[in-house]
Design a protein around this motif. Structure first.
Motif, PDB file in Angstrom:
ATOM      1  N   ALA A 527       0.822  -1.226   0.000  1.00 32.05           N
ATOM      2  CA  ALA A 527       0.000   0.000   0.000  1.00 32.05           C
ATOM      3  C   ALA A 527       0.845   1.262   0.000  1.00 32.05           C
ATOM      4  O   ALA A 527       0.566   2.221   0.727  1.00 32.05           O
ATOM      5  N   THR A 528       1.897   1.270  -0.842  1.00 27.84           N
ATOM      6  CA  THR A 528       2.765   2.452  -0.932  1.00 27.84           C
ATOM      7  C   THR A 528       2.618   3.153  -2.275  1.00 27.84           C
ATOM      8  O   THR A 528       3.535   3.817  -2.748  1.00 27.84           O
ATOM      9  N   ARG A 529       1.460   3.003  -2.918  1.00 30.92           N
ATOM     10  CA  ARG A 529       1.269   3.630  -4.228  1.00 30.92           C
ATOM     11  C   ARG A 529       1.322   5.156  -4.144  1.00 30.92           C
ATOM     12  O   ARG A 529       1.801   5.815  -5.064  1.00 30.92           O
ATOM     13  N   ALA A 530       0.847   5.725  -3.035  1.00 30.24           N
ATOM     14  CA  ALA A 530       0.893   7.184  -2.886  1.00 30.24           C
ATOM     15  C   ALA A 530       2.342   7.660  -2.841  1.00 30.24           C
ATOM     16  O   ALA A 530       2.702   8.688  -3.437  1.00 30.24           O
ATOM     17  N   THR A 531       3.198   6.928  -2.144  1.00 33.11           N
ATOM     18  CA  THR A 531       4.622   7.266  -2.100  1.00 33.11           C
ATOM     19  C   THR A 531       5.221   7.174  -3.492  1.00 33.11           C
ATOM     20  O   THR A 531       6.001   8.047  -3.909  1.00 33.11           O
ATOM     21  N   LEU A 532       4.877   6.121  -4.230  1.00 34.21           N
ATOM     22  CA  LEU A 532       5.405   5.935  -5.582  1.00 34.21           C
ATOM     23  C   LEU A 532       4.970   7.072  -6.494  1.00 34.21           C
ATOM     24  O   LEU A 532       5.774   7.605  -7.266  1.00 34.21           O
ATOM     25  N   ARG A 533       3.694   7.458  -6.422  1.00 34.98           N
ATOM     26  CA  ARG A 533       3.209   8.549  -7.281  1.00 34.98           C
ATOM     27  C   ARG A 533       3.987   9.839  -7.005  1.00 34.98           C
ATOM     28  O   ARG A 533       4.319  10.577  -7.926  1.00 34.98           O
ATOM     29  N   HIS A 710       2.173   4.937 -17.690  1.00 32.46           N
ATOM     30  CA  HIS A 710       1.783   5.881 -16.644  1.00 32.46           C
ATOM     31  C   HIS A 710       0.841   5.241 -15.625  1.00 32.46           C
ATOM     32  O   HIS A 710       0.089   5.932 -14.942  1.00 32.46           O
ATOM     33  N   ARG A 711       0.900   3.930 -15.508  1.00 33.02           N
ATOM     34  CA  ARG A 711      -0.048   3.242 -14.616  1.00 33.02           C
ATOM     35  C   ARG A 711       0.124   3.632 -13.160  1.00 33.02           C
ATOM     36  O   ARG A 711      -0.834   3.568 -12.380  1.00 33.02           O
ATOM     37  N   TYR A 712       1.339   4.000 -12.784  1.00 31.65           N
ATOM     38  CA  TYR A 712       1.590   4.352 -11.384  1.00 31.65           C
ATOM     39  C   TYR A 712       0.732   5.525 -10.923  1.00 31.65           C
ATOM     40  O   TYR A 712       0.502   5.698  -9.725  1.00 31.65           O
ATOM     41  N   ILE A 713       0.257   6.332 -11.862  1.00 32.58           N
ATOM     42  CA  ILE A 713      -0.584   7.483 -11.495  1.00 32.58           C
ATOM     43  C   ILE A 713      -1.944   7.019 -10.992  1.00 32.58           C
ATOM     44  O   ILE A 713      -2.549   7.658 -10.120  1.00 32.58           O
TER      45      ILE A 713
END
Length: 715
Positions: A527-533, A710-713
């Motif tokens: 659940a670190t997608r926000a950090t990655l973005r 751009h999937r990380y967005i």
């Protein structure tokens, strides 16, 4: 006329006003167009060959793959990791197919409907095999069943009266899965055509004949090796120019397919405090007292919050947690043990109610008895038992009742650990308690059965055991304390340099990580997608510090610092991984230059007598593989090639290996009696080269396709 004159007098003003109005209209349309384009770009997941894939289209793909994954694995939902794999599979399949389709379109290669239908009829596709499993056909593909599903769906779809209820929902689900499979099959067939075309191009007669000659030609040699390890690394000077030259030589290996960003992160995993453990221990002491006196064990275990449900049937050790199973043989019936902690970060209480010996496998057959009511059915069942006891075969009576008399096996794996209750519990207890060869009448609320147990095998110790297993977790107060502590540290250290300097003083460690659009977890935390973005955002500056993110399984706190950016293209020569790859090669080159000068002009005997030389004999060398040199404990690829065309007595000097410089003397040559089979050799060569050729080709095509991800967005 006066009005016309006023218009003439103010013509310039009117023209200006009209011009401004037109400009405003054009500007408004331009803004709308820009906004529309910007909105479209914001909804773009990626592109291949300039063709955009919207987030809506990608979500539809994910849904299709997810439904197929759930159906094929018998799951009602997918966890985070499974969903990630589905997203990656959907994206990679899309990109690969678009690349192959682009090339096939250029040469006119396509898959016809007839080819798809032929493949469906024959059932050779892996997708069809999985689809057959979904239909419950035991993994055996049967086209007639697929045809039946399609016809049934079309019939129900054409009649609104048939479109209500669970049956239509089920057949529609299976039909949609079929459409997904059919789509994947068309793609699979095109990929196969593309692969066949490539295979035909990489295995001509010349390659096949050369491979055959390499395999049958053998050499025996004696060699003298001067290992590179005889020269200490610290005595060799490696300049920036040396590294740059080697980098240019191997630059294609260092392609960076996606923009990568290096970051430093502080990751704090919140764990239970001593106060949390003390509080849980107090709760588990109460649980131990309750479990020790409980009469409704299932209810007591459930209310205690155990992660292991109570089984109403005794279970074997294989269905129990390992830490619990290890204790049971030392416990007595009725004994309560615990609370105790285990290596799985749990606190446990166990009560052993009983230990029994039961068959793990039971063979049986049965007859379902009908009647006007249960009493009538029971009377009929008693007469069946009497007839069998009088000598009438079980099979004969089953046939008279139009029922199969097949024997079937019931194993512990089919019911142990399951929540067995009601009629199912009564039924299983009847089977488990019956002896081999017995006949019994089992009366259930809605049915009467005549059961014949024919065999009992694998007598196993099983346990009636109540287990309360609770995870040792942190409290809300502990989490809040950790959050406030890290927040305070960040408030006092707001720059990257301040964090780097002061983090160790507060027992925070900085971990260096590399992320890209394909990254699933930052620093391995869920659940670190926000950090990655934030890290991948083009507006994030080097040395910028992120906000404090809450992630993991609601148990992790993370803050990140953007350390550096590697653009899409090639890793620089200064990159750590590039240096680690090239520096040993440069060292080897320089050591080779030194050692090759020492052996220049010298015979094998002279080299073999040199200080530090290692001599060995190697037999049956072919060009088909590397040469293992026992005395050096190294596998060398250059030795076999250096022997090409050599005769007995020939010497080859200064061969550059991966571990040493070699001087080799041929002592024997031989060729096997194998005859050349052109078809077999072409096939062998194709199998060995097509995979590498396909990989190399796909890498080049991937670069040509200019894939944007751009999937990380969005995820």
């Amino acid at each position: 006329m006066a009005v016309l004159q006023k218009i003439r007098n103010r013509g310039a003003i009117l023209v200006g006003a009209v011009g401004l109005a037109l400009f405003a209209f054009i500007a408004e349309e331009a803004v709308r167009s820009f906004q529309s384009t910007a909105n479209e770009n914001r909804q773009k997941v990626g592109e291949v060959f300039g063709k955009s894939l919207s987030v809506q289209e990608y979500n539809e793909m994910i849904d299709e793959y997810a439904e197929f994954e759930k159906a094929s694995r018998g799951l009602s939902q997918l966890d985070e990791q499974a969903l990630y794999r589905v997203r990656e599979n959907a994206w990679n399949s899309y990109v690969q197919f678009q690349i192959v389709k682009h090339e096939c379109d250029e040469v006119g290669l396509a898959v016809s409907d007839a080819e798809v239908q032929d493949a469906v009829m024959k059932g050779g596709s892996q997708w069809l095999q999985q689809f057959a499993y979904l239909l419950g056909m035991g993994g055996r593909y049967d086209y007639s069943v697929v045809r039946q599903v399609i016809d049934q769906y079309n019939t129900m779809k054409s009649d609104p009266a048939l479109q209500s209820g669970a049956e239509f929902d089920q057949i529609r689900t299976i039909y949609n899965l079929w459409l997904f499979v059919e789509k994947r099959m068309r793609e699979e067939l095109l990929m196969q055509k593309f692969g066949s075309l490539l295979q035909a191009s990489v295995a001509p007669d010349a390659i096949a004949k050369a491979a055959f000659d390499e395999r049958i030609s053998q050499y025996d040699v004696v060699l003298a090796a001067l290992p590179y390890s005889s020269i200490a690394d610290e005595t060799v000077e490696v300049s920036d120019a040396d590294m740059k030259a080697k980098y240019e030589e191997y630059k294609p290996l260092f392609q960076c397919p996606d923009e990568e960003r290096e970051a430093e992160v502080i990751s704090v995993t919140v764990t239970a405090s001593e106060a949390d453990r003390t509080a849980l221990l107090a709760e588990m002491n109460e649980v131990a007292a309750t479990i020790g006196e409980a009469t409704n064990m299932a209810k007591a275990v459930r209310e205690a919050g155990s992660s292991v449900a109570y089984s109403t049937l005794p279970v074997s050790r294989r269905h129990l947690p390992y830490d619990i199973a290890q204790r049971l043989d030392s416990m007595q019936a009725g004994q309560v043990e615990g609370p105790f902690t285990s290596n799985d970060n749990t606190m446990n209480v166990v009560r052993l109610l009983a230990k029994v010996s039961q068959p793990d496998s039971i063979e049986f057959r049965q007859i379902v008895v009908g009647g006007a009511d249960i009493a009538a059915a029971r009377k009929t069942a008693d007469s069946i038992v009497a007839a069998i006891n009088s000598g009438t075969p079980f099979d004969t009576i089953a046939a008279q009742k139009n029922q199969p008399a097949d024997k079937q096996w019931l194993t512990g794996a089919q019911y142990e650990g399951q929540a067995v209750t009601g009629d199912n519990l009564t039924y299983l207890n009847a089977l488990l308690g019956a002896s081999a060869g017995s006949l019994q009448v089992l009366e259930l609320p809605n049915v009467v059965l005549v059961i014949n147990v024919t065999d009992r095998r694998a007598m196993t110790d099983k346990y009636d055991v109540a287990i309360v297993k609770r995870a040792i977790t942190f409290s809300k107060e502990t989490y809040t304390e950790a959050y406030n502590k890290l927040s305070q540290f960040l408030a006092e250290n707001q720059t990257a340099d301040a964090i780097r300097e002061n983090a160790p003083k507060k027992n925070y460690s900085l971990q260096t990580v590399t992320v890209s659009p394909k990254t699933d977890r930052v620093a391995g935390i869920a659940a670190t997608r926000a950090t990655l973005r934030w890290l991948m955002d083009g507006d994030t500056d080097i040395n910028a510090v992120s906000e404090l993110y809450e992630c993991g399984d609601n148990d992790n706190l993370m803050v990140a610092i953007l350390k550096g950016v590697t653009p899409k293209g090639y890793y620089p020569v200064s990159a750590t991984m590039v240096d680690a790859y090239l520096r040993p090669m440069v060292l080897r080159d320089k050591k080779y230059a030194t050692l090759s000068e020492r052996v220049a002009g010298k015979s094998f005997a002279e080299v073999a007598s040199m200080e530090g030389a290692k001599v060995d004999t190697v037999r049956h060398i072919t060009f088909a593989g590397n040469v293992f040199v026992p005395v050096i404990s190294a596998s060398e690829s250059s030795l076999s090639g250096a022997l090409a065309g050599k005769k007995i007595g020939d010497e080859v000097k200064g061969v550059k290996g991966d571990a040493a410089v070699y001087t080799v003397k041929v002592t024997g040559t031989n060729k096997s009696a194998e005859t050349y089979d052109e078809a077999a050799e072409r096939n062998r060569a194709a199998m060995s080269t097509t995979g590498m050729a396909m990989q190399g080709l796909m890498e080049r095509l991937l670069e040509k396709a200019e894939v944007v991800d751009h999937r990380y967005i969005f995820y």
